[in-house]
Design a protein around this motif. Sequence first.
Motif, PDB file in Angstrom:
ATOM      1  N   LYS A  73       0.832  -1.201   0.000  1.00  0.00           N
ATOM      2  CA  LYS A  73       0.000   0.000   0.000  1.00  0.00           C
ATOM      3  C   LYS A  73       0.868   1.253   0.000  1.00  0.00           C
ATOM      4  N   ASP A  74       1.902   1.260   0.826  1.00  0.00           N
ATOM      5  CA  ASP A  74       2.826   2.405   0.869  1.00  0.00           C
ATOM      6  C   ASP A  74       3.537   2.576  -0.475  1.00  0.00           C
ATOM      7  N   GLN A  77       1.132   4.169  -2.876  1.00  0.00           N
ATOM      8  CA  GLN A  77       0.866   5.574  -2.536  1.00  0.00           C
ATOM      9  C   GLN A  77       2.024   6.485  -2.926  1.00  0.00           C
TER      10      GLN A  77
END
Length: 80
Positions: A73-74, A77
């Motif tokens: 997810k990081d 992003q």
Amino acid sequence: MDYFIVAVATLAGLIFHGWLYRLIRRWMDRDLALSIAAGDPAMQAHLLECLEQAKRQGIPRRQLEDWLHQAAKDYLQQGH
């Protein structure tokens, strides 16, 4: 002498079992990281690096999946 042979064979079997167990766990962890990446080669490389980092940090296996999902997810992003 018979007991010695039995002891050596048992010890060899236990060592082999332990080695095989660790090898399969390593494969499972690697497959988990690759499956989270969903075929994206750049993310696969990143998550494999994250997997090594998790091992160095001592992340427990029961938390590894969540940890890798957060790393993915990081990564997304950050715009990769």
